[in-house]
Design a protein around this motif. Structure first.
Motif, PDB file in Angstrom:
ATOM      1  N   ASN A 126       6.902  -0.852   0.651  1.00  0.00           N
ATOM      2  CA  ASN A 126       7.795   0.286   0.858  1.00  0.00           C
ATOM      3  C   ASN A 126       7.929   1.168  -0.372  1.00  0.00           C
ATOM      4  O   ASN A 126       8.574   2.220  -0.318  1.00  0.00           O
ATOM      5  N   SER A 127       7.320   0.768  -1.486  1.00  0.00           N
ATOM      6  CA  SER A 127       7.328   1.621  -2.676  1.00  0.00           C
ATOM      7  C   SER A 127       6.287   2.731  -2.567  1.00  0.00           C
ATOM      8  O   SER A 127       6.274   3.652  -3.391  1.00  0.00           O
ATOM      9  N   TYR A 128       5.422   2.643  -1.554  1.00  0.00           N
ATOM     10  CA  TYR A 128       4.411   3.681  -1.325  1.00  0.00           C
ATOM     11  C   TYR A 128       4.902   4.633  -0.237  1.00  0.00           C
ATOM     12  O   TYR A 128       5.815   4.318   0.528  1.00  0.00           O
ATOM     13  N   ASP A 129       4.252   5.796  -0.148  1.00  0.00           N
ATOM     14  CA  ASP A 129       4.662   6.790   0.856  1.00  0.00           C
ATOM     15  C   ASP A 129       4.351   6.307   2.271  1.00  0.00           C
ATOM     16  O   ASP A 129       5.079   6.607   3.212  1.00  0.00           O
ATOM     17  N   ASP A 130       3.268   5.586   2.402  1.00  0.00           N
ATOM     18  CA  ASP A 130       2.899   5.029   3.710  1.00  0.00           C
ATOM     19  C   ASP A 130       1.873   3.928   3.467  1.00  0.00           C
ATOM     20  O   ASP A 130       1.348   3.792   2.364  1.00  0.00           O
ATOM     21  N   PHE A 139      -4.504 -19.116   5.752  1.00  0.00           N
ATOM     22  CA  PHE A 139      -5.053 -20.235   4.997  1.00  0.00           C
ATOM     23  C   PHE A 139      -3.953 -21.277   4.869  1.00  0.00           C
ATOM     24  O   PHE A 139      -2.843 -21.093   5.395  1.00  0.00           O
ATOM     25  N   GLU A 140      -4.232 -22.390   4.221  1.00  0.00           N
ATOM     26  CA  GLU A 140      -3.312 -23.532   4.215  1.00  0.00           C
ATOM     27  C   GLU A 140      -1.912 -23.154   3.730  1.00  0.00           C
ATOM     28  O   GLU A 140      -0.911 -23.608   4.273  1.00  0.00           O
ATOM     29  N   LYS A 141      -1.827 -22.288   2.749  1.00  0.00           N
ATOM     30  CA  LYS A 141      -0.538 -21.991   2.130  1.00  0.00           C
ATOM     31  C   LYS A 141       0.110 -20.701   2.616  1.00  0.00           C
ATOM     32  O   LYS A 141       1.233 -20.377   2.205  1.00  0.00           O
ATOM     33  N   GLY A 142      -0.602 -19.932   3.470  1.00  0.00           N
ATOM     34  CA  GLY A 142       0.001 -18.692   3.940  1.00  0.00           C
ATOM     35  C   GLY A 142      -0.963 -17.723   4.585  1.00  0.00           C
ATOM     36  O   GLY A 142      -1.857 -18.120   5.328  1.00  0.00           O
ATOM     37  N   ILE A 143      -0.807 -16.447   4.245  1.00  0.00           N
ATOM     38  CA  ILE A 143      -1.579 -15.368   4.870  1.00  0.00           C
ATOM     39  C   ILE A 143      -2.071 -14.417   3.782  1.00  0.00           C
ATOM     40  O   ILE A 143      -1.390 -14.187   2.776  1.00  0.00           O
ATOM     41  N   VAL A 144      -3.262 -13.866   3.972  1.00  0.00           N
ATOM     42  CA  VAL A 144      -3.787 -12.825   3.105  1.00  0.00           C
ATOM     43  C   VAL A 144      -4.277 -11.691   3.996  1.00  0.00           C
ATOM     44  O   VAL A 144      -4.804 -11.930   5.088  1.00  0.00           O
ATOM     45  N   PHE A 145      -4.082 -10.466   3.560  1.00  0.00           N
ATOM     46  CA  PHE A 145      -4.548  -9.304   4.328  1.00  0.00           C
ATOM     47  C   PHE A 145      -4.853  -8.170   3.369  1.00  0.00           C
ATOM     48  O   PHE A 145      -4.558  -8.250   2.162  1.00  0.00           O
ATOM     49  N   LEU A 146      -5.447  -7.109   3.885  1.00  0.00           N
ATOM     50  CA  LEU A 146      -5.815  -5.960   3.064  1.00  0.00           C
ATOM     51  C   LEU A 146      -4.922  -4.771   3.400  1.00  0.00           C
ATOM     52  O   LEU A 146      -5.180  -4.048   4.370  1.00  0.00           O
ATOM     53  N   PRO A 147      -3.864  -4.543   2.637  1.00  0.00           N
ATOM     54  CA  PRO A 147      -3.041  -3.359   2.865  1.00  0.00           C
ATOM     55  C   PRO A 147      -3.737  -2.116   2.302  1.00  0.00           C
ATOM     56  O   PRO A 147      -4.505  -2.215   1.336  1.00  0.00           O
ATOM     57  N   VAL A 148      -3.468  -0.979   2.918  1.00  0.00           N
ATOM     58  CA  VAL A 148      -4.003   0.293   2.418  1.00  0.00           C
ATOM     59  C   VAL A 148      -2.811   1.186   2.071  1.00  0.00           C
ATOM     60  O   VAL A 148      -2.313   1.933   2.909  1.00  0.00           O
ATOM     61  N   PRO A 149      -2.292   1.091   0.845  1.00  0.00           N
ATOM     62  CA  PRO A 149      -1.162   1.930   0.466  1.00  0.00           C
ATOM     63  C   PRO A 149      -1.589   3.381   0.277  1.00  0.00           C
ATOM     64  O   PRO A 149      -2.721   3.652  -0.142  1.00  0.00           O
ATOM     65  N   GLU A 150      -0.673   4.295   0.595  1.00  0.00           N
ATOM     66  CA  GLU A 150      -0.952   5.729   0.474  1.00  0.00           C
ATOM     67  C   GLU A 150       0.084   6.388  -0.428  1.00  0.00           C
ATOM     68  O   GLU A 150       1.264   6.054  -0.390  1.00  0.00           O
ATOM     69  N   LEU A 151      -0.376   7.332  -1.236  1.00  0.00           N
ATOM     70  CA  LEU A 151       0.496   8.198  -2.011  1.00  0.00           C
ATOM     71  C   LEU A 151       0.226   9.634  -1.579  1.00  0.00           C
ATOM     72  O   LEU A 151      -0.940  10.063  -1.531  1.00  0.00           O
ATOM     73  N   GLY A 153       0.976  13.933  -1.652  1.00  0.00           N
ATOM     74  CA  GLY A 153       1.310  15.013  -2.568  1.00  0.00           C
ATOM     75  C   GLY A 153       2.591  15.697  -2.144  1.00  0.00           C
ATOM     76  O   GLY A 153       3.399  15.146  -1.386  1.00  0.00           O
ATOM     77  N   ASN A 154       2.793  16.907  -2.626  1.00  0.00           N
ATOM     78  CA  ASN A 154       3.988  17.670  -2.258  1.00  0.00           C
ATOM     79  C   ASN A 154       4.045  17.900  -0.759  1.00  0.00           C
ATOM     80  O   ASN A 154       5.103  17.902  -0.141  1.00  0.00           O
ATOM     81  N   ASN A 155       2.867  18.107  -0.173  1.00  0.00           N
ATOM     82  CA  ASN A 155       2.764  18.204   1.278  1.00  0.00           C
ATOM     83  C   ASN A 155       2.678  16.785   1.830  1.00  0.00           C
ATOM     84  O   ASN A 155       1.757  16.045   1.521  1.00  0.00           O
ATOM     85  N   HIS A 156       3.657  16.394   2.629  1.00  0.00           N
ATOM     86  CA  HIS A 156       3.734  15.010   3.112  1.00  0.00           C
ATOM     87  C   HIS A 156       2.461  14.574   3.825  1.00  0.00           C
ATOM     88  O   HIS A 156       2.115  13.393   3.830  1.00  0.00           O
ATOM     89  N   TYR A 157       1.735  15.531   4.419  1.00  0.00           N
ATOM     90  CA  TYR A 157       0.547  15.184   5.200  1.00  0.00           C
ATOM     91  C   TYR A 157      -0.710  15.145   4.340  1.00  0.00           C
ATOM     92  O   TYR A 157      -1.773  14.791   4.815  1.00  0.00           O
ATOM     93  N   GLN A 158      -0.578  15.487   3.077  1.00  0.00           N
ATOM     94  CA  GLN A 158      -1.723  15.445   2.173  1.00  0.00           C
ATOM     95  C   GLN A 158      -1.754  14.112   1.454  1.00  0.00           C
ATOM     96  O   GLN A 158      -0.848  13.780   0.695  1.00  0.00           O
TER      97      GLN A 158
END
Length: 265
Positions: A126-130, A139-151, A153-158
């Motif tokens: 939640n520290s990223y924009d999206d 796996f034995e001790k938990g879960i691993v995954f590949l998040p794709v954090p986004e930052l 610009g001034n334009n929210h859609y950029q």
């Protein structure tokens, strides 16, 4: 006679100017030529590699946007196919994904609604924009995954930044607290020389306390396991430990986080 000579000179200069412009627009750097050559090799084989699953797709399947990967979805990508990928980043990411797919310690899964709801509440993501995610494994001790954090610009859609990282989630003894550790910036290190008001003081990591724990004896070994590491985001929330790297997913970071997890669980 002088006027004709001036006209001829002007025409020659204009012609040379046009040729130089065309050359500028058609000139390609060495890296651009290498990229195109590898792309041609991949297309010559009449398939491309889906970056999410590693599945080989025909050009028709890729263009249609719909396919069923079947068993191929869980196969690793061969070194030969990885070498055909156009960029170094794609190669690095696929080598890391190959490790997870090929290891007997990891099994591909779909996150349950409950699991997803826990992940989406993390302070790390939640520290990223999206963000989005792919390739969850258990796996034995938990879960691993590949998040794709986004930052953005001034334009929210950029989108200014977006790339796949790797994030591990494991269960620990309940600390009855909530902390986020993020690598310090240069300015934060300087300010800490004047006033270090973090509850848990570390040289390389800033500590954010959301709920203070009285079980420091349980927190200490976890802190010791990563305090000298670089490029990590670590979150402790009750009986959950989340560890994420801060750059493109790569095999070195995966193996490093695995070592940390072995020390604390």
């Amino acid at each position: 006679m002088g006027d004709i000579f001036d006209i001829i000179i002007a025409v020659l200069v204009f012609t040379i100017f046009i040729l130089l412009i065309r050359l500028a627009f058609t000139y390609k750097t060495k890296s651009e030529r290498e990229y195109e050559e590898k792309l041609k090799k991949s297309l010559a084989d009449e398939y491309i590699i889906d970056p999410e699953t590693g599945a080989k797709l025909t050009l028709e399947q890729a263009e249609s946007g719909y396919w069923v990967a079947h068993d191929n979805e869980f196969n690793t990508v061969s070194e030969k196919d990885i070498d055909k990928l156009p960029t170094e980043d794609e190669k690095i990411a696929h080598i890391a994904l190959n490790y997870l797919k090929g290891s007997r310690n990891y099994m591909k899964i779909e996150l349950s609604e409950i699991q997803f709801n826990v992940i989406k509440e993390t302070k790390i993501l939640n520290s990223y924009d999206d963000w989005s995610y792919s390739n969850p494994f258990k796996f034995e001790k938990g879960i691993v995954f590949l998040p794709v954090p986004e930052l953005h610009g001034n334009n929210h859609y950029q989108i200014d930044y977006a790339e796949s990282h790797v994030m591990f989630w494991v269960n620990i003894k309940n600390i009855n607290g909530h902390y986020l550790f993020r690598e310090k910036t240069s300015s934060e290190k300087f300010l800490d020389l004047l006033r270090n008001d973090d509850e848990i003081k570390l040289q390389n990591y800033e500590c954010f306390t959301f709920k203070k724990s009285l079980s420091f004896i349980l927190i200490k070994p976890i802190i010791e396991s990563f305090k000298n590491e670089k490029g990590l985001e670590v979150e402790l929330h009750n009986d959950n430990l989340f560890i994420k790297n801060t750059k493109l997913v790569n095999l070195s970071d995966i193996e490093n986080i695995e070592k940390i997890i072995k020390q604390v669980s």
